[in-house]
Scaffold this active site. Structure first.
Site, PDB file in Angstrom:
ATOM      1  N   VAL A   1       0.855  -1.134  -0.075  1.00 34.35           N
ATOM      2  CA  VAL A   1       0.039   0.100  -0.106  1.00 34.35           C
ATOM      3  C   VAL A   1       0.822   1.288  -0.011  1.00 34.35           C
ATOM      4  O   VAL A   1       2.106   1.129   0.837  1.00 34.35           O
ATOM      5  CB  VAL A   1      -0.902   0.194   1.219  1.00 34.35           C
ATOM      6  CG1 VAL A   1      -1.809   1.317   1.414  1.00 34.35           C
ATOM      7  CG2 VAL A   1      -2.084  -1.361   1.406  1.00 34.35           C
ATOM      8  N   CYS A   2       0.643   2.224  -0.928  1.00 33.46           N
ATOM      9  CA  CYS A   2       1.442   3.415  -1.008  1.00 33.46           C
ATOM     10  C   CYS A   2       0.436   4.514  -0.569  1.00 33.46           C
ATOM     11  O   CYS A   2      -0.169   5.087  -1.584  1.00 33.46           O
ATOM     12  CB  CYS A   2       1.898   3.375  -2.589  1.00 33.46           C
ATOM     13  SG  CYS A   2       2.989   5.019  -2.662  1.00 33.46           S
ATOM     14  N   ILE A   3       0.487   5.066   0.691  1.00 33.49           N
ATOM     15  CA  ILE A   3      -0.208   6.198   0.967  1.00 33.49           C
ATOM     16  C   ILE A   3       0.668   7.012   1.728  1.00 33.49           C
ATOM     17  O   ILE A   3       1.470   6.691   2.548  1.00 33.49           O
ATOM     18  CB  ILE A   3      -1.627   5.999   1.606  1.00 33.49           C
ATOM     19  CG1 ILE A   3      -1.478   5.127   2.621  1.00 33.49           C
ATOM     20  CG2 ILE A   3      -2.571   5.302   0.641  1.00 33.49           C
ATOM     21  CD1 ILE A   3      -2.722   4.784   3.512  1.00 33.49           C
TER      22      ILE A   3
ATOM     23  N   GLY B   1      -2.023   6.372  -1.815  1.00 34.74           N
ATOM     24  CA  GLY B   1      -1.152   7.565  -1.311  1.00 34.74           C
ATOM     25  C   GLY B   1      -0.281   7.890  -2.258  1.00 34.74           C
ATOM     26  O   GLY B   1      -0.270   7.649  -3.576  1.00 34.74           O
ATOM     27  N   ASP B   2       0.259   7.771  -1.837  1.00 36.17           N
ATOM     28  CA  ASP B   2       1.318   8.447  -2.862  1.00 36.17           C
ATOM     29  C   ASP B   2       2.579   7.484  -2.846  1.00 36.17           C
ATOM     30  O   ASP B   2       2.873   7.188  -1.852  1.00 36.17           O
ATOM     31  CB  ASP B   2       1.423   9.970  -2.752  1.00 36.17           C
ATOM     32  CG  ASP B   2      -0.030  10.625  -2.859  1.00 36.17           C
ATOM     33  OD1 ASP B   2      -0.849  10.268  -3.529  1.00 36.17           O
ATOM     34  OD2 ASP B   2      -0.196  11.654  -2.051  1.00 36.17           O
TER      35      ASP B   2
END
Length: 239
Positions: A92-94, A237-238
């Site tokens: 997960v990329c946040i 996320g980012d």
């Protein structure tokens, strides 16, 4: 030399786990694959009603650093997840999971990144919110981001993104049945049954691992990633 776990990190995680188990929050539940290792948690995230993810049962692995809560944990979906802010590996990329460093190139404000006041609840609730409202400004999965924008901008007339998500949700129902988990499908159940109990049998945390996710593209020698795997079971996320 790897940093040893701090006593404050162990205590913080023990308190968080106890509070979550005593006061469940709608949308997810957590278990420990190994009672002796407080630094790795298995997470079940339930798809919110009235969204594409309704009735979905998504498994994830959360790993905490030895200096938690001063550094953020990592979260990786073990269930297949087609989403703009989830890498193909499931990571997960946040922003909330990014270390609290000043990085002007990232496009993130320091206030958007991790800080020690955050906790497991805020992370998981952020991920649940992200399911239905992806951040497409700097996606982890570009193809999923493009597909989502087409679906959104066409006011849902372009069905490609929706079709993939609904198929994945459907596949998770079989996993929930195998684990004996009753997934909330209405808003009332979702809010009241904050952490649904197994329907007829206690769920073995070793059953948490989704074999379908682990494929040839992933590290075969990374034993830590198999903490939820049950070798006796036959049966993903980012930036």
């Amino acid at each position: 030399m790897a940093q040893s776990p701090t006593s404050s990190a162990i205590r913080a995680l023990q308190l968080e786990l106890k509070k979550i188990q005593e006061e469940p929050v709608e949308g997810f539940r957590v278990t420990l694959p190994d009672d002796e290792n407080i630094f790795e948690w298995c997470v079940a995230i339930f798809g919110p009603p009235s969204t594409l993810y309704e009735a979905g049962y998504f498994k994830a692995l959360m790993k905490f650093p030895n200096d938690y809560p001063y550094s953020p944990p990592s979260v990786r979906f073990l269930t297949k997840m087609w989403h703009p802010n989830v890498y193909e590996s499931g990571e997960v990329c946040i922003s909330i999971l990014h270390p609290p460093v000043d990085d002007p190139q990232s496009g993130e404000l320091p206030s958007e990144r991790w800080n020690p006041t955050q906790n497991v609840r805020t992370i998981l609730l952020s991920i649940i919110s992200l399911l239905n409202e992806p951040n497409t400004s700097s996606p982890a999965n570009v193809d999923a981001s493009v597909m989502f924008r087409r679906w959104r901008d066409s006011k849902h007339k372009d069905k490609e993104y929706e079709t993939i998500i609904r198929k994945q949700v459907s596949q998770t129902k079989l996993e929930a049945e195998r684990d004996g988990v009753v997934v909330p499908t209405t808003l009332q159940e979702y809010c009241v049954m904050a952490a649904p109990r197994p329907s007829s049998q206690s769920m073995d945390v070793a059953d948490f691992y989704d074999d379908d996710y682990y494929d040839d593209d992933m590290d075969d020698d990374d034993d830590d990633d198999n903490v939820c795997y049950d070798e006796s079971d036959s049966g993903h996320g980012d930036s």
